[in-house]
Design an enzyme around this catalytic site. Structure first.
Site, PDB file in Angstrom:
ATOM      1  N   TYR A 109       3.737   1.010   1.525  1.00  0.00           N
ATOM      2  CA  TYR A 109       3.261   2.089   2.422  1.00  0.00           C
ATOM      3  C   TYR A 109       3.710   1.900   3.874  1.00  0.00           C
ATOM      4  O   TYR A 109       4.217   0.870   4.231  1.00  0.00           O
ATOM      5  CB  TYR A 109       1.776   2.391   2.265  1.00  0.00           C
ATOM      6  N   GLU A 110       3.560   2.943   4.662  1.00  0.00           N
ATOM      7  CA  GLU A 110       4.116   3.009   6.027  1.00  0.00           C
ATOM      8  C   GLU A 110       5.631   2.808   6.020  1.00  0.00           C
ATOM      9  O   GLU A 110       6.193   2.205   6.926  1.00  0.00           O
ATOM     10  CB  GLU A 110       3.471   1.960   6.951  1.00  0.00           C
ATOM     11  N   GLY A 111       6.294   3.338   5.011  1.00  0.00           N
ATOM     12  CA  GLY A 111       7.748   3.184   4.916  1.00  0.00           C
ATOM     13  C   GLY A 111       8.086   2.003   4.033  1.00  0.00           C
ATOM     14  O   GLY A 111       7.875   0.857   4.435  1.00  0.00           O
TER      15      GLY A 111
END
Lengths: 586, 586
Positions: A434-436
């Site tokens: 998550y978050e890229g």
């Protein structure tokens, strides 16, 4: 299962011996002397050990439930969240105008480490709120700031980031949610968002969604995306939550881990939203939130590993199995504790040398953020922008590896759910995604950050590392055990850079084929640099703590840092071996 | 979720182009020509795809239940197990006297790969039974063989291994279960065993436990441990299961994965057991089962990765996100499939180059077992004994890594349970732990196998690799892309060996501190060797399949094999950095 104990001495060492924060010229730092930070850490550590950690397994086994359109968090989460809020932990570094304490982001970060180690799922709720606070503070109108910031600072209301849609995650240019302007200046938001962490729950009286959507007539792709504030309950003139907004939770996800954190599908059905920042420039505003969030995710990578390491070390000290190869160490017992075995030591040393290096890296990053924000220091801003994908990607990849290694120490007992090691592994896994996803972090590093401002920041990093090496030269032990290996890592890094600047500019695929290896090479370089600095700070120290620190650093330099050579070798093979097959051949 | 497809071409390539089995001089091999193995693989693949794979997620979500003292397997498992049994898949390589087909163990192994990829949990039931069959066949009396073997061959009855107790796993010398001799020659077995895979279930009419226990007066430690056959239902004079034995399931474990496989605590309360093999020599008999089991677990390592890879590749070919860096490849679509991105390719190539190499390694090991057993070839036996810990340890460590990498390709969609990638990761994790945790495999390799028979087997391995290199020399492409990298790996391996023989004999901790790195170094050497051999077999081939094989091998040699240098560097640091800390410092 052993409890969690905040590593206060290690945190204090990084703050005061490595970063020497009270001598730094950053506004707000002078006040944070050893005593102040110690007091904060003792209190945060107590809350983490006594309240948050015991709830971690509850969050995992009970999970969030979705009943009649409402998300219910696991038993005890609400009370624990109240403790965190009401004791002021969520507002440490918020503006005093918003009810915060105005302390450095760095201090917020050390507290977050303890909270994540103790209960990562619970931390997502206030962690994301902190990001929403920052985004509205930076990009909001005066009225928006007044309406939302005090509530978000104290987590009376929580915040979310709404980016992903079923057909797009990384490539947000594909997003379809739309925002139709209304005569009153508001927008009607329609669309479906997925994977929304903390999208709904029963721990706060309102949830403030930050939602990416497209205004009709906007440019195509990522340049036509705007950001909106979409409260679950519209805020009345009295500042209190009023009418329910036209949005709902469609479902919550059944996930590998992080069960205590509700991952929601959010359905916006003409919900009222308010533009945050400029139209079509939503990504800029969202990035404020994402950069902070990425450092926070890197922190999750090593903070979960720390909790797992504590359990593994405890098991290794007490589990009796086999005898030391050079004779019994505990002849009075039926067998020696397994910590006598070199392979168990190797694993524990790999774990701790990573974790302690990662902590230094993350807190250095947080200090750079303070310097950038509190002093408007463009150089610090550039450096931390360069390092953010490395903190996120390297620390979560390696943090997951370390957590798996900790689980392995317990053997079969680590695989059954009772010991809690499985949960650490399952929870830690999401941080790589998550978050890229970490591949996107590598792409950001190689494809964007290296060349940013004409390459000034990568030159700045090298200048800093080389400056330190020059200043530390002269001491034979330092040179042999730290500066020598670090110099080799610097050379590998420079060779990789050279490759990207020649072959990589001619053939971009050659650079991108090495992106993940370069992210790891850079991560090792940074940990090697920080270990060398920590070693200098610990050198000559007589305490067991400082001797342990030095020995742990030596392990990293001797056994882990040489990985830069392997990453370089892979990078130099370029795109050829990676791109040789036709897509159909897979 | 995509289905599973048996990689028949790859398996056929290993059997016939790499190992050239029908030309081998091993009894039973001549009959296995391309057509025969193809026919078997098509049938096994059909069963795996159509029956076993669809049940995999059912096994995970439903799991085993323990109700009123009885273990119930997930819905559909019993019917699928019947299909496997009744179609004769469990008895492929069993003695025709026991109702088996007498075919090579190698053929059994290729079928197992398909069954594990499709449903690892279900495979544990017949996989362990096969081990029990082998142990009784080798060590049982004529009467024992007659009583148990036909039933175990067909899985009318299943088998288990009972080693672990709460206070001991690796160190079986500590075990407490006792076996009191009875006047009729049987024993009364009393004790508690934990982590017993397939310990009980509802898919067969009897379960035959092989239980390690101590006869009163036996020597202390591992040399006083005996092995017993302890049937759940005592076998009557008619050969049918009769009276219930005095044993029960205490509980089943809640585990990270492999939910469809019942992991039982077994309580023996004066159960009737029959000595298998000689008294106090139980470990010898158990090792028959464990060596085979270890190759089977190594196979699990890459077979689960294969299933995960198939999903990841399918996702990468169809998920649209972003554009190729050098211009759109599918301009008619809103975005390119993510397989255009070099970092996605890198990950898929890492996965497949490992899996294909691991398959070759495992099947080579299975062929060595056939050679050892069918020809009583001591050299083959010695070589596979040397390689068994590497197959088990390296392939499960790397198989887990590859499975995690496959999950990563799907991003957030890989983390939610719906896609099945989480299950692959959670299932694959156990293979690093059971049948001897991988650290124990490394210890076995360095502490025992290297020096076995005066080091003859490691010399044999080197002679084989060097012999191949000499025979393949002369071709420039082969030399540059395969023999060069392989030569470097051989040199690293020899340097490590030299270190173990000098420093390691002076200071055993120095060798053991490098044990895991040496296991990985050896694993890479073996995969490099097999890739070079596969390349020679594929060279000049015009088919897309052979060109893909060659390109995949080149990737491994260029980007993965250089890891030997890093492992060597770690090994050479010796015990110093690893053992520097006091136990209390952890």
């Amino acid at each position: 299962m052993t409890g969690y104990t905040a590593p206060i001495d290690d945190l204090q060492f990084v703050l005061h011996d490595l970063l020497r924060i009270s001598e730094a010229d950053i506004p707000g730092y002078a006040e944070i002397d050893r005593e102040v930070s110690h007091g904060a850490l003792v209190e945060a550590g107590r809350l983490a050990s006594n309240v948050l950690a015991p709830l971690n397994v509850v969050g995992d086994t009970e999970g969030c439930r979705f009943e009649n359109g409402v998300v219910r968090t696991p038993a005890g989460f609400r009370e624990a969240f109240d403790r965190i809020r009401l004791d002021g932990w969520t507002a440490i570094d918020c503006d005093p105008q918003d009810g915060g304490q105005g302390l450095p982001y760095l201090l917020h970060t050390v507290v977050q480490e303890c909270f994540v180690s103790a209960n990562m799922a619970l931390q997502t709720y206030h962690g994301l709120t902190h990001g929403a606070y920052s985004a509205i503070r930076r990009h909001g109108t005066e009225a928006q700031r007044r309406t939302y910031l005090p509530k978000l600072a104290r987590c009376d209301w929580t915040g979310t980031m709404n980016l992903t849609e079923p057909q797009c995650g990384t490539d947000l240019g594909l997003l379809r949610s739309r925002a139709e302007p209304q005569p009153d200046g508001s927008y009607r938001i329609t669309g479906t968002k997925i994977f929304i962490s903390a999208g709904d729950h029963d721990m706060a009286e309102n949830v403030i969604h930050l939602v990416l959507a497209r205004i009709p007539g906007a440019p195509e792709g990522i340049k036509g995306v705007s950001l909106f504030i979409v409260p679950r309950y519209l805020v009345g003139p009295d500042g209190a939550p009023g009418a329910a907004n036209a949005l709902r939770v469609g479902r919550i996800e059944r996930k590998m881990g992080l069960h205590g954190s509700a991952t929601c599908e959010m359905v916006y059905d003409g919900a009222t939203g308010f533009l945050l920042g400029e139209a079509h420039k939503g990504m800029r505003a969202m990035f404020t939130m994402m950069n902070e969030a990425r450092l926070g995710v890197g922190l999750q990578g090593y903070a979960v590993a720390e909790a797992a390491y504590q359990q593994a070390a405890d098991w290794a000290r007490t589990r009796l199995q086999g005898r030391a190869v050079d004779g019994p160490e505990a002849p009075e017992l039926p067998a020696d504790p397994i910590i006598v075995h070199p392979d168990i030591r190797r694993s524990l040393m790999e774990q701790r040398s990573f974790i302690e290096g990662a902590r230094a890296f993350t807190l250095w990053g947080a200090m750079l953020i303070d310097r950038a924000q509190r002093m408007e220091d463009a150089q610090a801003h550039g450096l931390v922008s360069l390092l953010t994908p490395v903190i996120k990607g390297f620390l979560t990849d390696k943090g997951f590896e370390a957590t798996v290694a900790a689980q392995q120490v317990l053997g079969g007992h680590g695989y059954v759910e009772d010991a809690g090691m499985s949960q650490f592994v399952r929870d830690a896994r999401i941080a790589m995604i998550y978050e890229g996803a970490n591949g996107v972090q590598a792409l950001d590093l190689v494809g964007r950050k290296l060349a940013l401002d004409g390459g000034a920041h990568v030159r700045g990093l090298l200048a800093e590392v080389k400056g330190f090496m020059a200043s530390a030269a002269g001491d034979p032990d330092m040179e042999q055990r730290f500066l020598g290996p670090l110099g080799k890592a610097v050379a590998d890094f420079e060779t990789a850079l050279g490759f990207f600047m020649t072959d990589g500019t001619k053939e971009p695929r050659a650079a991108l084929a090495g992106a993940t290896d370069f992210l790891h090479l850079t991560g090792h370089l940074c940990l090697g640099y920080l270990w060398a600095r920590m070693a200098r700070a610990a050198q000559g120290g007589e305490s067991a703590f400082l001797r342990t620190k030095l020995a742990t650093g030596r392990f990293y330099m001797a056994r882990q840092l040489p990985a830069t050579g392997l990453h370089l070798a892979r990078i130099l093979t370029g795109a050829g071996p990676v791109m040789a097959l036709q897509a159909e051949a897979f």
